[in-house]
Design a protein around this motif. Structure first.
Motif, PDB file in Angstrom:
ATOM      1  N   ALA A 150       0.855  -1.194   0.000  1.00  0.00           N
ATOM      2  CA  ALA A 150       0.000   0.000   0.000  1.00  0.00           C
ATOM      3  C   ALA A 150       0.889   1.241   0.000  1.00  0.00           C
ATOM      4  O   ALA A 150       1.594   1.517   0.960  1.00  0.00           O
ATOM      5  CB  ALA A 150      -0.897  -0.012   1.236  1.00  0.00           C
ATOM      6  N   ASP A 202      -7.235   1.093  -5.198  1.00  0.00           N
ATOM      7  CA  ASP A 202      -8.117   0.875  -4.038  1.00  0.00           C
ATOM      8  C   ASP A 202      -8.945   2.128  -3.785  1.00  0.00           C
ATOM      9  O   ASP A 202      -8.705   2.876  -2.839  1.00  0.00           O
ATOM     10  CB  ASP A 202      -7.230   0.524  -2.828  1.00  0.00           C
ATOM     11  CG  ASP A 202      -8.044   0.100  -1.625  1.00  0.00           C
ATOM     12  OD1 ASP A 202      -9.227  -0.222  -1.791  1.00  0.00           O
ATOM     13  OD2 ASP A 202      -7.478   0.089  -0.508  1.00  0.00           O
ATOM     14  N   LYS A 204     -12.352   2.077  -3.465  1.00  0.00           N
ATOM     15  CA  LYS A 204     -13.516   1.709  -2.646  1.00  0.00           C
ATOM     16  C   LYS A 204     -14.749   2.505  -3.075  1.00  0.00           C
ATOM     17  O   LYS A 204     -15.356   3.242  -2.292  1.00  0.00           O
ATOM     18  CB  LYS A 204     -13.235   1.932  -1.166  1.00  0.00           C
ATOM     19  CG  LYS A 204     -12.073   1.104  -0.630  1.00  0.00           C
ATOM     20  CD  LYS A 204     -11.978   1.186   0.874  1.00  0.00           C
ATOM     21  CE  LYS A 204     -10.731   0.537   1.427  1.00  0.00           C
ATOM     22  NZ  LYS A 204      -9.501   1.295   1.175  1.00  0.00           N
ATOM     23  N   THR A 257     -11.202  -3.576   7.630  1.00  0.00           N
ATOM     24  CA  THR A 257     -10.447  -4.298   8.670  1.00  0.00           C
ATOM     25  C   THR A 257     -10.230  -3.440   9.921  1.00  0.00           C
ATOM     26  O   THR A 257      -9.750  -3.933  10.933  1.00  0.00           O
ATOM     27  CB  THR A 257      -9.086  -4.754   8.117  1.00  0.00           C
ATOM     28  OG1 THR A 257      -8.446  -3.630   7.519  1.00  0.00           O
ATOM     29  CG2 THR A 257      -9.241  -5.848   7.097  1.00  0.00           C
ATOM     30  N   ILE A 317      -2.493  -6.768   7.936  1.00  0.00           N
ATOM     31  CA  ILE A 317      -1.310  -7.619   8.135  1.00  0.00           C
ATOM     32  C   ILE A 317      -0.321  -6.868   9.035  1.00  0.00           C
ATOM     33  O   ILE A 317       0.033  -5.713   8.757  1.00  0.00           O
ATOM     34  CB  ILE A 317      -0.622  -7.937   6.779  1.00  0.00           C
ATOM     35  CG1 ILE A 317      -1.608  -8.608   5.805  1.00  0.00           C
ATOM     36  CG2 ILE A 317       0.632  -8.770   7.006  1.00  0.00           C
ATOM     37  CD1 ILE A 317      -2.029  -9.997   6.175  1.00  0.00           C
ATOM     38  N   ARG A 318       0.098  -7.532  10.070  1.00  0.00           N
ATOM     39  CA  ARG A 318       1.104  -6.961  10.972  1.00  0.00           C
ATOM     40  C   ARG A 318       2.128  -8.030  11.329  1.00  0.00           C
ATOM     41  O   ARG A 318       1.778  -9.210  11.478  1.00  0.00           O
ATOM     42  CB  ARG A 318       0.450  -6.449  12.270  1.00  0.00           C
ATOM     43  CG  ARG A 318      -0.349  -5.160  12.079  1.00  0.00           C
ATOM     44  CD  ARG A 318       0.546  -3.997  11.674  1.00  0.00           C
ATOM     45  NE  ARG A 318      -0.153  -2.755  11.405  1.00  0.00           N
ATOM     46  CZ  ARG A 318      -0.648  -2.377  10.215  1.00  0.00           C
ATOM     47  NH1 ARG A 318      -0.534  -3.169   9.156  1.00  0.00           N
ATOM     48  NH2 ARG A 318      -1.244  -1.217  10.065  1.00  0.00           N
ATOM     49  N   GLN A 327      -5.822  -0.753  12.684  1.00  0.00           N
ATOM     50  CA  GLN A 327      -6.436  -2.004  12.223  1.00  0.00           C
ATOM     51  C   GLN A 327      -7.010  -2.769  13.415  1.00  0.00           C
ATOM     52  O   GLN A 327      -6.364  -2.857  14.465  1.00  0.00           O
ATOM     53  CB  GLN A 327      -5.375  -2.886  11.528  1.00  0.00           C
ATOM     54  CG  GLN A 327      -4.753  -2.248  10.298  1.00  0.00           C
ATOM     55  CD  GLN A 327      -5.681  -2.277   9.091  1.00  0.00           C
ATOM     56  OE1 GLN A 327      -6.851  -2.671   9.186  1.00  0.00           O
ATOM     57  NE2 GLN A 327      -5.178  -1.836   7.954  1.00  0.00           N
ATOM     58  N   VAL A 345      -2.284  -7.421   1.579  1.00  0.00           N
ATOM     59  CA  VAL A 345      -2.056  -5.979   1.460  1.00  0.00           C
ATOM     60  C   VAL A 345      -1.222  -5.533   2.662  1.00  0.00           C
ATOM     61  O   VAL A 345      -1.639  -5.714   3.806  1.00  0.00           O
ATOM     62  CB  VAL A 345      -3.388  -5.209   1.448  1.00  0.00           C
ATOM     63  CG1 VAL A 345      -3.125  -3.707   1.434  1.00  0.00           C
ATOM     64  CG2 VAL A 345      -4.225  -5.608   0.242  1.00  0.00           C
ATOM     65  N   ILE A 346      -0.055  -4.989   2.382  1.00  0.00           N
ATOM     66  CA  ILE A 346       0.819  -4.557   3.483  1.00  0.00           C
ATOM     67  C   ILE A 346       1.302  -3.142   3.193  1.00  0.00           C
ATOM     68  O   ILE A 346       1.914  -2.887   2.165  1.00  0.00           O
ATOM     69  CB  ILE A 346       2.040  -5.503   3.641  1.00  0.00           C
ATOM     70  CG1 ILE A 346       1.578  -6.979   3.673  1.00  0.00           C
ATOM     71  CG2 ILE A 346       2.827  -5.154   4.905  1.00  0.00           C
ATOM     72  CD1 ILE A 346       2.683  -7.988   3.891  1.00  0.00           C
ATOM     73  N   GLY A 347       0.987  -2.244   4.123  1.00  0.00           N
ATOM     74  CA  GLY A 347       1.417  -0.864   3.958  1.00  0.00           C
ATOM     75  C   GLY A 347       2.518  -0.507   4.927  1.00  0.00           C
ATOM     76  O   GLY A 347       3.699  -0.770   4.686  1.00  0.00           O
ATOM     77  N   PRO A 349       3.883  -1.680   7.634  1.00  0.00           N
ATOM     78  CA  PRO A 349       4.991  -2.570   8.033  1.00  0.00           C
ATOM     79  C   PRO A 349       6.139  -2.566   7.017  1.00  0.00           C
ATOM     80  O   PRO A 349       7.279  -2.874   7.367  1.00  0.00           O
ATOM     81  CB  PRO A 349       4.319  -3.947   8.111  1.00  0.00           C
ATOM     82  CG  PRO A 349       2.886  -3.639   8.432  1.00  0.00           C
ATOM     83  CD  PRO A 349       2.585  -2.369   7.656  1.00  0.00           C
TER      84      PRO A 349
HETATM   85  O1  LIG Z   1     -10.659  -3.258   4.820  1.00  0.00           O
HETATM   86  C1  LIG Z   1      -9.678  -2.646   4.376  1.00  0.00           C
HETATM   87  C2  LIG Z   1      -9.585  -2.246   3.070  1.00  0.00           C
HETATM   88  C3  LIG Z   1      -8.451  -1.597   2.648  1.00  0.00           C
HETATM   89  N1  LIG Z   1      -7.444  -1.325   3.474  1.00  0.00           N
HETATM   90  C4  LIG Z   1      -6.252  -0.621   2.944  1.00  0.00           C
HETATM   91  O2  LIG Z   1      -5.106  -1.469   3.107  1.00  0.00           O
HETATM   92  C5  LIG Z   1      -3.977  -0.705   3.484  1.00  0.00           C
HETATM   93  C6  LIG Z   1      -3.455  -1.220   4.791  1.00  0.00           C
HETATM   94  O3  LIG Z   1      -2.337  -0.484   5.178  1.00  0.00           O
HETATM   95  P1  LIG Z   1      -1.518  -0.778   6.513  1.00  0.00           P
HETATM   96  O4  LIG Z   1      -0.570   0.360   6.606  1.00  0.00           O
HETATM   97  O5  LIG Z   1      -0.837  -2.106   6.310  1.00  0.00           O
HETATM   98  O6  LIG Z   1      -2.485  -0.817   7.649  1.00  0.00           O
HETATM   99  C7  LIG Z   1      -4.422   0.751   3.525  1.00  0.00           C
HETATM  100  O7  LIG Z   1      -4.070   1.337   2.302  1.00  0.00           O
HETATM  101  C8  LIG Z   1      -5.929   0.689   3.629  1.00  0.00           C
HETATM  102  O8  LIG Z   1      -6.548   1.753   2.971  1.00  0.00           O
HETATM  103  C9  LIG Z   1      -7.524  -1.713   4.779  1.00  0.00           C
HETATM  104  O9  LIG Z   1      -6.614  -1.490   5.590  1.00  0.00           O
HETATM  105  N2  LIG Z   1      -8.650  -2.386   5.199  1.00  0.00           N
END
Ligand SMILES: O=c1ccn([C@@H]2O[C@H](COP(=O)(O)O)[C@@H](O)[C@H]2O)c(=O)[nH]1
Length: 374
Positions: A150, A202, A204, A257, A317-318, A327, A345-347, A349
């Motif tokens: 992400a 993404d 949405k 999430t 994801i963590r 989250q 999907v990992i931002g 971390p």
């Molecule tokens: O339900 C959802 C849908 C989308 N996201 C997106 O995923 C990434 C998560 O980023 P992290 O930094 O790993 O938390 C973020 O871009 C959200 O917009 C989500 O988290 N949950």
């Protein structure tokens, strides 16, 4: 034959140099095109996007040169330490010049195997992997981790830099609202660059069917591999998005999430999070979505609900022991994979790590180990 008696000598470029020459021509052409567009760019946002593309290109060129130089040095060392050709057994074949991997990259032999061998509900291995659910998945995808990074960056330069660092290791990069609302369509071309990485848009989408159809049609021109819509928009809205973006996988967001039991109750929804997610999943797939977004905690239940052909995408994801931030429903990358997630999907971390490229490489290696251990 040349003029005179001497036969012409042929010279075969060593693989590393041939690779460099090809990369150089491709990069030069791309740079010329970008420079021309920069000269004609109308707005400062366009110029910022193009400057970021040029910066990403320059970074890729520097990496290609660095790899080639290292490969040549490596080859020299091999030649210096190799026994003379006459001493090599006939079966050994010609000495070959190996490509030098960037720091943290898994060794080439381990990149040859499929990263994803997930198991439904963490039990029996499934015959197909997440990437098999992407109709056009090629061999190259199988060497990359099933991770969408992400790119939640405040500006396009940072996003392009992260994309350049992680694309050697992951299949996908994800563009969210922050970047898209600031830069618009230009951001897709910028992060995609010439790397061939998959782009997950993404956005949405959530509106009445006619409006979502228009929005989906507009962004479908950018050819993102995945586009998200909120399943809560209802089946007519999801169907409208699917029909408007035939070349893109429409994925339904079941329940964010960040929503836990308390937040769900605040929304007035009775029952458990898992029930709500399963209901949304079934509705979205019934309306034509081929992908679903849920947390890793619901993957097994959702898989049982929608069957093997739907791509299950899991944010939340963590790494073990890390903070969950905003989250609510989380799991580690290995737990998500084991539960049967197809695309993680990992931002933060990765993007908040001191070296996002190394973080992506480490997660990819760990997923590969987890996949082969099951
Ligand atoms: O339900 C959802 C849908 C989308 N996201 C997106 O995923 C990434 C998560 O980023 P992290 O930094 O790993 O938390 C973020 O871009 C959200 O917009 C989500 O988290 N949950």
């Amino acid at each position: 034959m040349r003029t005179g008696d001497q036969p012409a000598r042929t010279f075969t470029l060593p693989p590393a140099l041939a690779e460099l020459a090809a990369a150089h021509s491709a990069l030069k052409a791309e740079q010329e095109a970008l420079t021309a567009r920069l000269d004609n760019a109308a707005t400062s946002v366009d110029r910022a996007a193009l400057r970021a593309s040029l910066a990403a290109l320059t970074e890729r060129a520097s990496r290609a040169i660095g790899s080639a130089v290292a490969a040549v040095a490596d080859r020299k060392q091999q030649l210096a330490s190799a026994p003379p050709a006459s001493a090599r057994p006939a079966s050994a074949g010609p000495a070959s010049s190996a490509r030098v991997a960037p720091a943290g990259e898994p060794p080439p032999d381990s990149r040859e195997e499929s990263v994803v061998q997930t198991s439904a509900g963490g039990t029996a291995p499934r015959a197909s992997s997440g990437l098999d659910r992407w109709p056009e998945a090629g061999a190259a995808d199988r060497r990359l981790a099933p991770v969408a990074v992400a790119l939640d960056a405040p500006d396009i330069e940072v996003a392009a830099h992260w994309a350049t660092l992680v694309t050697p290791y992951v299949s996908t990069v994800k563009i969210g609202l922050e970047l898209y609302l600031r830069y618009g369509p230009a951001v897709v071309a910028t992060v995609r660059g010439g790397s061939g990485v998959r782009v997950f848009l993404d956005l949405k989408l959530h509106d009445i069917p006619n409006t979502v159809a228009g929005a989906a049609r507009a962004v479908a021109k950018l050819r993102p591999e995945i586009l998200t819509v909120h399943a809560a928009g209802g089946s007519d809205m999801i169907k409208a998005a699917v029909e408007a973006a035939p070349g893109t996988m429409v994925a339904g967001v079941t329940l964010l999430t960040s929503i836990g039991d308390k937040a769900l109750a605040e929304l007035g929804v009775d029952g458990s999070v898992s029930d709500a997610v399963r209901r949304m999943a079934s509705l979205a797939v019934g309306a034509g979505a081929r992908g679903l977004v849920c947390s890793p905690q619901e993957v097994a239940a959702v898989r049982a609900e929608v069957g093997p052909d739907i791509l299950l995408i899991t944010p939340g994801i963590r790494l073990a022991g890390a903070t969950s931030d905003d989250q609510a429903r989380i799991a580690t990358p290995e737990e998500a994979l084991k539960a049967g997630a197809d695309l993680l999907v990992i931002g933060r971390p990765i993007t908040r790590a001191p070296d996002p490229g190394a973080a992506a490489a480490a997660i990819g290696a760990s997923l590969r180990r987890a996949a082969t251990a099951t």
